[in-house]
Design an enzyme around this catalytic site. Sequence first.
Site, PDB file in Angstrom:
ATOM      1  N   PHE A  92       0.806  -1.233   0.000  1.00  0.00           N
ATOM      2  CA  PHE A  92       0.000   0.000   0.000  1.00  0.00           C
ATOM      3  C   PHE A  92       0.833   1.276   0.000  1.00  0.00           C
ATOM      4  O   PHE A  92       0.335   2.346  -0.321  1.00  0.00           O
ATOM      5  CB  PHE A  92      -0.950   0.020   1.220  1.00  0.00           C
ATOM      6  CG  PHE A  92      -0.262   0.419   2.514  1.00  0.00           C
ATOM      7  CD1 PHE A  92       0.020   1.751   2.799  1.00  0.00           C
ATOM      8  CD2 PHE A  92       0.121  -0.533   3.453  1.00  0.00           C
ATOM      9  CE1 PHE A  92       0.667   2.121   3.970  1.00  0.00           C
ATOM     10  CE2 PHE A  92       0.764  -0.179   4.629  1.00  0.00           C
ATOM     11  CZ  PHE A  92       1.037   1.165   4.879  1.00  0.00           C
ATOM     12  N   LYS A 105      -1.289  -7.617  -9.087  1.00  0.00           N
ATOM     13  CA  LYS A 105      -2.247  -7.552  -7.984  1.00  0.00           C
ATOM     14  C   LYS A 105      -1.815  -6.427  -7.057  1.00  0.00           C
ATOM     15  O   LYS A 105      -0.899  -6.563  -6.261  1.00  0.00           O
ATOM     16  CB  LYS A 105      -2.299  -8.869  -7.207  1.00  0.00           C
ATOM     17  CG  LYS A 105      -3.599  -9.038  -6.501  1.00  0.00           C
ATOM     18  CD  LYS A 105      -3.680  -9.009  -5.036  1.00  0.00           C
ATOM     19  CE  LYS A 105      -2.968  -8.527  -3.933  1.00  0.00           C
ATOM     20  NZ  LYS A 105      -3.693  -7.585  -3.099  1.00  0.00           N
ATOM     21  N   GLU A 123      -4.978  -4.099  -1.971  1.00  0.00           N
ATOM     22  CA  GLU A 123      -6.425  -3.834  -1.957  1.00  0.00           C
ATOM     23  C   GLU A 123      -6.738  -2.515  -1.258  1.00  0.00           C
ATOM     24  O   GLU A 123      -7.844  -1.982  -1.387  1.00  0.00           O
ATOM     25  CB  GLU A 123      -7.176  -4.996  -1.286  1.00  0.00           C
ATOM     26  CG  GLU A 123      -6.823  -5.280   0.172  1.00  0.00           C
ATOM     27  CD  GLU A 123      -5.606  -6.210   0.326  1.00  0.00           C
ATOM     28  OE1 GLU A 123      -4.638  -6.062  -0.440  1.00  0.00           O
ATOM     29  OE2 GLU A 123      -5.629  -7.057   1.235  1.00  0.00           O
ATOM     30  N   SER A 152       5.219  -6.929   3.428  1.00  0.00           N
ATOM     31  CA  SER A 152       5.794  -7.226   4.744  1.00  0.00           C
ATOM     32  C   SER A 152       6.586  -8.532   4.702  1.00  0.00           C
ATOM     33  O   SER A 152       6.358  -9.384   3.832  1.00  0.00           O
ATOM     34  CB  SER A 152       4.659  -7.360   5.770  1.00  0.00           C
ATOM     35  OG  SER A 152       3.822  -8.434   5.388  1.00  0.00           O
ATOM     36  N   CYS A 198       9.863   1.536   3.436  1.00  0.00           N
ATOM     37  CA  CYS A 198      10.775   0.466   3.824  1.00  0.00           C
ATOM     38  C   CYS A 198      12.194   0.998   3.964  1.00  0.00           C
ATOM     39  O   CYS A 198      13.068   0.282   4.415  1.00  0.00           O
ATOM     40  CB  CYS A 198      10.729  -0.670   2.813  1.00  0.00           C
ATOM     41  SG  CYS A 198      11.289  -0.136   1.201  1.00  0.00           S
ATOM     42  N   GLU A 213       9.219  -3.770  13.099  1.00  0.00           N
ATOM     43  CA  GLU A 213       8.917  -2.673  12.165  1.00  0.00           C
ATOM     44  C   GLU A 213       7.677  -1.944  12.692  1.00  0.00           C
ATOM     45  O   GLU A 213       6.617  -2.549  12.841  1.00  0.00           O
ATOM     46  CB  GLU A 213       8.642  -3.246  10.776  1.00  0.00           C
ATOM     47  CG  GLU A 213       8.401  -2.164   9.742  1.00  0.00           C
ATOM     48  CD  GLU A 213       8.255  -2.722   8.319  1.00  0.00           C
ATOM     49  OE1 GLU A 213       7.642  -3.790   8.141  1.00  0.00           O
ATOM     50  OE2 GLU A 213       8.763  -2.061   7.391  1.00  0.00           O
TER      51      GLU A 213
HETATM   52  P1  NAD Z   1       1.440  -6.639   3.181  1.00  0.00           P
HETATM   53  O1  NAD Z   1       2.476  -7.680   3.256  1.00  0.00           O
HETATM   54  O2  NAD Z   1       0.379  -6.620   4.209  1.00  0.00           O
HETATM   55  O3  NAD Z   1       0.698  -6.694   1.764  1.00  0.00           O
HETATM   56  C1  NAD Z   1       1.415  -6.783   0.561  1.00  0.00           C
HETATM   57  C2  NAD Z   1       0.584  -7.579  -0.438  1.00  0.00           C
HETATM   58  O4  NAD Z   1       0.363  -8.889   0.076  1.00  0.00           O
HETATM   59  C3  NAD Z   1      -0.780  -6.971  -0.703  1.00  0.00           C
HETATM   60  O5  NAD Z   1      -1.034  -6.983  -2.084  1.00  0.00           O
HETATM   61  C4  NAD Z   1      -1.736  -7.865   0.087  1.00  0.00           C
HETATM   62  O6  NAD Z   1      -2.986  -8.015  -0.518  1.00  0.00           O
HETATM   63  C5  NAD Z   1      -1.027  -9.209   0.116  1.00  0.00           C
HETATM   64  N1  NAD Z   1      -1.288  -9.977   1.339  1.00  0.00           N
HETATM   65  C6  NAD Z   1      -1.522  -9.496   2.596  1.00  0.00           C
HETATM   66  N2  NAD Z   1      -1.660 -10.517   3.473  1.00  0.00           N
HETATM   67  C7  NAD Z   1      -1.523 -11.668   2.773  1.00  0.00           C
HETATM   68  C8  NAD Z   1      -1.557 -13.053   3.117  1.00  0.00           C
HETATM   69  N3  NAD Z   1      -1.757 -13.454   4.359  1.00  0.00           N
HETATM   70  N4  NAD Z   1      -1.353 -13.962   2.127  1.00  0.00           N
HETATM   71  C9  NAD Z   1      -1.132 -13.577   0.857  1.00  0.00           C
HETATM   72  N5  NAD Z   1      -1.102 -12.273   0.480  1.00  0.00           N
HETATM   73  C10 NAD Z   1      -1.288 -11.324   1.418  1.00  0.00           C
HETATM   74  O7  NAD Z   1       2.222  -5.233   3.145  1.00  0.00           O
HETATM   75  P2  NAD Z   1       1.602  -3.769   3.200  1.00  0.00           P
HETATM   76  O8  NAD Z   1       1.080  -3.526   4.578  1.00  0.00           O
HETATM   77  O9  NAD Z   1       0.728  -3.511   2.049  1.00  0.00           O
HETATM   78  O10 NAD Z   1       2.914  -2.883   2.952  1.00  0.00           O
HETATM   79  C11 NAD Z   1       3.784  -2.497   3.980  1.00  0.00           C
HETATM   80  C12 NAD Z   1       4.946  -3.453   4.110  1.00  0.00           C
HETATM   81  O11 NAD Z   1       5.641  -3.546   2.871  1.00  0.00           O
HETATM   82  C13 NAD Z   1       5.994  -2.996   5.115  1.00  0.00           C
HETATM   83  O12 NAD Z   1       6.438  -4.117   5.831  1.00  0.00           O
HETATM   84  C14 NAD Z   1       7.094  -2.425   4.250  1.00  0.00           C
HETATM   85  O13 NAD Z   1       8.375  -2.426   4.844  1.00  0.00           O
HETATM   86  C15 NAD Z   1       7.037  -3.345   3.095  1.00  0.00           C
HETATM   87  N6  NAD Z   1       7.661  -2.769   1.904  1.00  0.00           N
HETATM   88  C16 NAD Z   1       8.884  -3.250   1.562  1.00  0.00           C
HETATM   89  C17 NAD Z   1       9.548  -2.714   0.486  1.00  0.00           C
HETATM   90  C18 NAD Z   1      10.913  -3.204   0.127  1.00  0.00           C
HETATM   91  O14 NAD Z   1      11.435  -2.757  -0.876  1.00  0.00           O
HETATM   92  N7  NAD Z   1      11.525  -4.096   0.868  1.00  0.00           N
HETATM   93  C19 NAD Z   1       8.952  -1.681  -0.256  1.00  0.00           C
HETATM   94  C20 NAD Z   1       7.687  -1.236   0.101  1.00  0.00           C
HETATM   95  C21 NAD Z   1       7.046  -1.791   1.207  1.00  0.00           C
END
Ligand code: NAD
Length: 493
Positions: A158, A182, A185, A235, A290, A384
Amino acid sequence: MKTIAKQPEVKNFIDGKFVPITIGSNEHASMDVMNPIDGSIITTLPLSTYDDVDKAVKAAEKAFESWSSKTLKERVQIFFRYRTLLEENMDELTKLVQLENGKTYGEAKAEVEKSMELCEFAVSLPQIVVNEVQEVSKGVECRIERKPLGVVASITPFNFPNMVPHWTMPNALVLGNTMVMKPSEIVPLSTMRMAELLKEAGLPDGVFNLVNGGKEVVEAICDHPNIKAVSFVGSTKVAKIVYKRASSTLKRCVALGGAKNHLLVFPDANPDMTASNVVASMTGCAGQRCMAASVMVGVDKVQHIIDKMVEEAKKIIPGENLGAVISAEAKKRIENYIAEAETNGAKILLDGRNITVPGKEGGFYVGPTIIDHVTIDMSVAREEIFGPVISIIRAKNIDEAIEIENGSNYGNAAAVFTQSGGLAKEVMERASAGMIGVNIGVPVPREPFSFGGWNESKFGVGDITGRSSIEFWTQNKKTTTKWNPEAQTNWMS
Ligand code: NAD
């Protein structure tokens, strides 16, 4: 809560058209998309199923043959036009990011500008991806060509609704793949607009497809037999799930996870520059990056720098130069971290809890927060937080500071603030992180340098952008040819 129908209902984008989700087991499943700035509902999002992913994959498979048979130089023409469209629509795209993500106008605009830079790298690929050929024995030639994989997928988080989708889409498509994306959401609008602009730029139908939804869509992508590669950003918890699940169906996968970035501050650092850099790093995008500073390791006598940081952070005003966090749950989670640290004996130098912004009372705001005398066993030192919060841990010397940094499970970024080249070099060498800053609080490599962390901040081989991504999105074809019948017969024949 007030419902403002500012945006049309979210739809999938398959084979060049916006389509509703498949009516099936998930017929009534949808969720609200919120505006974090005032807490209003801006639209609803259908939760797609395996059938929707399957439709998108079929469209992408159909488009692959003709798209992959174009030359690299032909494919980049579309991305020259697309980059111009990003520039022409900058204000609208910026406001869309703000609407769904809650960041400030300047931060949202910087995202779109970075997307343009990512497209500039993609259009330079014909200059970089030059096939290799050599006459290996008289009349016999060996050639290596980079070929696309087929249908690939990209799953995004997000916090950068416009930029992160551009980490993967331009390079993957220019290299001849077709894609199912994808988006998170929580922020579906920016990628819907991206799909429209790609079409306007001339991208053939089916080359880029969007499937909206949550966990079920991610699982369907990992499981689908006709998807060749999955890139994930989000994450660490989900990165691990996706990496394991996509690999178990024999796909190549790169999965970027969360972060806990350490900034090592030495007493000789320039106080003004250090204070403003650290505060900008911890508060930019409301700490939801991140690459954000999360722990400051103050080495020896740095009180004068901490005092300046507090002064600087007081200039960061929620609703003015500090955006909202993504949701009410995120605000609660961040405030709980601060409360727990306080209970465990840390000292709150600046407290961002219980903030409301006049006129935006429903918004999800947390003010800048500086927590001093944090110890390594506290959750604010290890986990985090993903908010505008920094934890200060005091260290006696460089060895202790490095030990604290190396002790983190993550390893996205680390930075050092000092005027000593020797100290900086030592931290550069010994920090266990993929991206290192020297007197820079957010050490994001710019194109063509690639982006990616270490340890639990990334699973898989290679980085997600830059030259490294060329390996990920392609496979090598090795051809040996003999055209000269008089060529000597040898062991190769
Ligand atoms: P998230 O992991 O909750 O969601 C990321 C994606 O995974 C979304 O599209 C979501 O629909 C999907 N998802 C969520 N739960 C799931 C599950 N149980 N099974 C399968 N798919 C699932 O992350 P977020 O909250 O959207 O974004 C923030 C996180 O992303 C932070 O931890 C941040 O550090 C990380 N991030 C990392 C980088 C990097 O380059 N390392 C860059 C941007 C964000």
